[in-house]
Each structure stands twice: as C-alpha cells, then as structure tokens.
Design an enzyme around this catalytic site. Structure first.
Site, PDB file in Angstrom:
ATOM      1  N   SER A 145       0.814  -1.211   0.000  1.00  0.00           N
ATOM      2  CA  SER A 145       0.000   0.000   0.000  1.00  0.00           C
ATOM      3  C   SER A 145       0.853   1.269   0.000  1.00  0.00           C
ATOM      4  O   SER A 145       1.646   1.499  -0.897  1.00  0.00           O
ATOM      5  CB  SER A 145      -0.949  -0.040   1.201  1.00  0.00           C
ATOM      6  OG  SER A 145      -1.924   0.948   1.124  1.00  0.00           O
ATOM      7  N   ASP A 166      -2.290   6.141  -3.453  1.00  0.00           N
ATOM      8  CA  ASP A 166      -1.143   5.513  -2.802  1.00  0.00           C
ATOM      9  C   ASP A 166      -0.664   4.363  -3.676  1.00  0.00           C
ATOM     10  O   ASP A 166      -1.117   4.191  -4.810  1.00  0.00           O
ATOM     11  CB  ASP A 166      -1.500   5.058  -1.385  1.00  0.00           C
ATOM     12  CG  ASP A 166      -2.582   3.998  -1.369  1.00  0.00           C
ATOM     13  OD1 ASP A 166      -3.331   3.895  -2.364  1.00  0.00           O
ATOM     14  OD2 ASP A 166      -2.704   3.261  -0.372  1.00  0.00           O
ATOM     15  N   ASP A 200      -1.041   1.142  -3.953  1.00  0.00           N
ATOM     16  CA  ASP A 200      -1.947   0.162  -4.551  1.00  0.00           C
ATOM     17  C   ASP A 200      -3.285   0.776  -4.931  1.00  0.00           C
ATOM     18  O   ASP A 200      -4.228   0.065  -5.265  1.00  0.00           O
ATOM     19  CB  ASP A 200      -2.147  -1.031  -3.621  1.00  0.00           C
ATOM     20  CG  ASP A 200      -2.876  -0.682  -2.330  1.00  0.00           C
ATOM     21  OD1 ASP A 200      -2.866   0.504  -1.935  1.00  0.00           O
ATOM     22  OD2 ASP A 200      -3.441  -1.594  -1.703  1.00  0.00           O
ATOM     23  N   ASP A 206      -5.743   2.160  -3.363  1.00  0.00           N
ATOM     24  CA  ASP A 206      -6.987   2.014  -2.613  1.00  0.00           C
ATOM     25  C   ASP A 206      -7.286   3.263  -1.783  1.00  0.00           C
ATOM     26  O   ASP A 206      -8.291   3.316  -1.081  1.00  0.00           O
ATOM     27  CB  ASP A 206      -6.996   0.752  -1.740  1.00  0.00           C
ATOM     28  CG  ASP A 206      -5.986   0.773  -0.600  1.00  0.00           C
ATOM     29  OD1 ASP A 206      -5.145   1.698  -0.549  1.00  0.00           O
ATOM     30  OD2 ASP A 206      -6.030  -0.152   0.236  1.00  0.00           O
TER      31      ASP A 206
END
Length: 451
Positions: free
Chosen positions: A103, A243, A245, A247
C-alpha cells in the site's frame, strides 16, 4: 514465528521478513482453506494482482508455486490496484483473490492481502485458520503431482474490465476538467490515465513511471507537496493522489490546498444525500476524523457513525447498518454500492462527478469546514516492543496527563500500527501550539521506552 496476519493481511520487509518461503506457505494454505467448497472434479481458480515494487514479482512467483502445488489454478492479473482484485474476483467468478502490495509503505515493504470469492477481505477467523494450517498443522497440507498440479494463465484485459466498471458508476462525462493525477509510481500507473482520459478529463500525469523502486517515493497520497505545486502552476481544477496500490485517494483543490478524506467524505455524502443515494443520511468514519468533520456533518443534517481505526471496522459497520459511504481521513473511502473495499480511483470519479454536476470549485465546497489543529506523528519502535505501548507506565501516564489538559476541547489518540512497527500519536485541540507540544512530549516518552 509470530502472527502472520495484521490488520491488512501479511506485511513486512520483503524477502527478509516476508520471505519467499512464507509467501509459498500462505499460497498453499490459503488455496486449501478458501477452496474447500469446490465440488470434486472442479479445479479451484485464484486471481493474483500486484503493485509495482521490485519484490512483487518475486513474491508472486512464490505464491504461484504454493497455490499450484496444492492443485489450484492461478490467473495472473499483472499490475492492478487492490480494489481491482476485489472487483475481478467476482467478475471472473474466481474462488479467491490475492493482492501483493504494501500500500502506502516504502519500497522495502511488501504485503499479501487475501480476498474471498465475494470480493471482501477475509474475516479474522478465516485468516486464523490459514495461519494455523501454516504454523500448527503443516502436515495437513496435501501436495499434488503430475497433471493434478494447478495451471497458470495470464489474464489479458483485466485492467480494461476494471476501468469499465468504474466508468459505469457515473453517467456524466468530465469534459472541461483539468486534473493533475499523481499515481505514486504504483498500481494506478497501469489504469488511471486510460480511465480519466476516457471520461473526458484533461489529464496532467505525474509519478506514473514506476521503475520498481520509486513507489511512494516523495509522491502519492503521503507526499502531496509536488502535486500542490503542479495544480497551482498549471491552473488545474483539482489534483488527485493515490497511494501505492490505489486504494486511497486524497485531493488538492484549485488553490493548492490539501483536501483530506474527511472533507471528501463530507462533501460527497451531502451530494449523495441531495441526489437521493445516501442510505440512512449517514457516513461511517473512524475516531481519527477531525472535529471539524463532525461539525460539518451536523450543520448539513447528516449523521456520523464512528468506529475504531481501520478500514475493516468501517466496512463492518457499513454492512451492519446498511450505509453507502464510509472511510478514513487518510483517503481510504468505501462506496459500498459500487465496491467491497476502499478504491482511490472510484473516489476520484465520484469527486469529479460532483464537481461537474454542481459547477462549483472544490475550494468553495470545502470552505465550510473548520479544521481543528491536529498533529499526527509516528514513532518507529523495535519489533520486539510491539504490543507494549499501552502496558508501559511512563507512556500511559503522559497520555493521561495530556487528556486532562485538553479535557472536552480536544482529543488524544495513541495506537499501534497494524502493518508496521510504529506507534501513532494524534492530538487535536483549539490551539496549535498546545497540540504540537503535547504530541512531541508523548512521542519523546515512547521513544525512550520502546526504541
């Protein structure tokens, strides 16, 4: 070996902490636990997505080895956002999904997130079952051979199918909007430009050239300074930052000011309420949300539901109460009518849809928020000191002292990160000097005790 799964899957420094052997074991155990419902003769299918970290390819190979060695098939999605895996698990009628990502963390970290065939992250009891199979009863893992070994297939077109889903959540097109888009050199680099260009956005792309090592490096939702500068210099209507990833999403308004998750949830909740799509006229947030958010919601006759810190607790409350929107100040926002997890690009789509509908600048929409001064600091601790902060007398004493100082005019929140050896200190109050002073005082005590 300690517990494998934290608040957001398994995570650690890739290769040395989150090892290839561990990844292979997780692949084997997860495949067995998550596919027990498969009828005899039907081969299980598990999707794997990844972010752009150099270690993601290595861990992907280990996961593939583990999953196929127990007879399940693997379909490789390539570089995709985490919410794409959650969506595509259901779209492709797979039995489970895996995302390889840490992340917003820096490049040396990586993680493994597991999704059930429903598209939701796994509940604790299922993760515990997988962990027990690895740590306590590995002899129960049944390896296959010959033609019973699982197959591996590359899924071409997965990114396009995910983007089409995001496009379908709005009826407007965003022609005329100039938007600076920061992809954090992560997963959004594979999806964002195509998505927003197709929606009519005049895109100014930045941090969209990953090299394996530059993910989240002075870019993305944790480093907004360059995006703020870019928005002002190019005269953009707004900027959005994801960010690693994708999400999470944070925004920058047309004047270059940061618009955090609290403000995004607030203005989008009001827009949804006015359009008749906000269930129960409420939003779900965590205790970290600024007091100014609560004031905004009250002034707009909207209800606020609070949970513990963590997107899983937000989601649990949303499912329990039937709410449409929820999320965190960090920009992890869930639109439950369209997604099973936080989705940064979906958040950006909903925000742009709001702007083209109301025809007002973002700076005007967020001007109603009165932010209370808030300081959030993190203290790196040694791994062997995890779980001790609230059992250390010096730390609990200084927290109590701070709480007595602020009384009802502020908040003191201290918690340990669920994904890395870090204690977070958040203080909020009316006077910034007091907030900063007490935050630094607590941080100093934690450093002395736990590092």
């Amino acid at each position: 070996m300690g517990r494998l799964f934290g608040t957001d899957g398994a995570r650690g420094v890739a290769i040395t902490e989150l090892t290839c052997e561990t990844a292979m074991q997780i692949g084997r155990a997860a495949a067995m636990v998550l596919t027990r419902h498969i009828n005899n003769g039907k081969r299980a299918k598990i999707l794997i997505g990844k972010d752009t970290r150099v270690s993601s390819d290595v861990l992907e190979a280990a996961l593939v080895a583990g999953i196929t060695s127990v007879g399940a098939d693997v379909e490789l999605l390539g570089v995709v956002p985490t919410p794409a895996v959650a969506y595509l698990v259901k779209y492709y009628e797979a039995d489970a999904g895996v995302m390889i990502s840490a992340s917003h963390n820096s490049v040396e970290y990586n993680g493994i997130k597991l999704f059930a065939n429903t598209g939701f992250k796994l509940p604790d009891e299922v993760e515990n079952e997988i962990e027990a199979l690895i740590l306590d009863t590995p002899e129960k893992i049944e390896l296959r051979d010959g033609c019973d070994i699982g197959r591996v297939r590359v899924m071409y077109g997965a990114v396009s199918e995910y983007n089409e889903h995001l496009e379908s959540t709005v009826s407007n097109r965003f022609n005329g909007l100039m938007v600076a888009i920061d992809c954090a050199n992560g997963s959004a680099s594979a999806t964002a430009e195509a998505l927003f260009t197709k929606l009519g956005v005049d895109c100014i792309m930045t941090a969209n050239k990953p090299d394996g090592c530059n993910i989240n490096d002075n870019c993305g939702s944790t480093h907004l300074e360059n995006l703020q500068k870019l928005v002002v210099e190019r005269g953009c209507d707004l900027g959005v930052a994801f960010d690693g990833d994708a999400d999470r999403c944070l925004a920058v308004d047309n004047k270059g000011n940061v618009v955090d998750g609290d403000k995004l949830i607030g203005i989008i909740s009001r827009f949804m309420r006015d359009g008749g799509t906000l269930k129960n006229d409420a939003a779900v947030v965590t205790v970290m949300s600024n007091l100014g958010f609560h004031t905004f919601m009250k002034n707009n006759r909207l209800k606020t539901i609070c949970t513990k810190v963590g997107d899983r607790y937000v989601l649990e409350e949303m499912l329990k109460g039937g709410y449409s929107i929820g999320g965190e100040q960090s920009g992890h926002i869930i639109f439950l009518d369209h997604a099973t997890t936080g989705d940064g690009q979906l958040t950006a789509v909903q925000l742009m849809n709001l702007l083209v509908t109301v025809k007002k600048p973002l700076s005007q929409l967020v001007s109603e928020f009165e932010d209370y001064p808030q300081t959030l600091l993190g203290v790196k601790i040694t791994p062997d000191k995890k779980g001790l902060w609230d059992k250390t007398e010096a730390i609990t004493a200084v927290i109590k002292e701070a709480e007595e100082f602020f009384g009802d005019s502020g908040r003191v929140l201290v918690r340990e990160s669920g994904t890395e050896p870090l204690v977070r200190v958040m203080i909020e109050g009316k006077v910034k000097e007091d907030v900063d002073r007490w935050a630094e005082k607590i941080v100093d005590v934690i450093k002395n005790a736990l590092t």
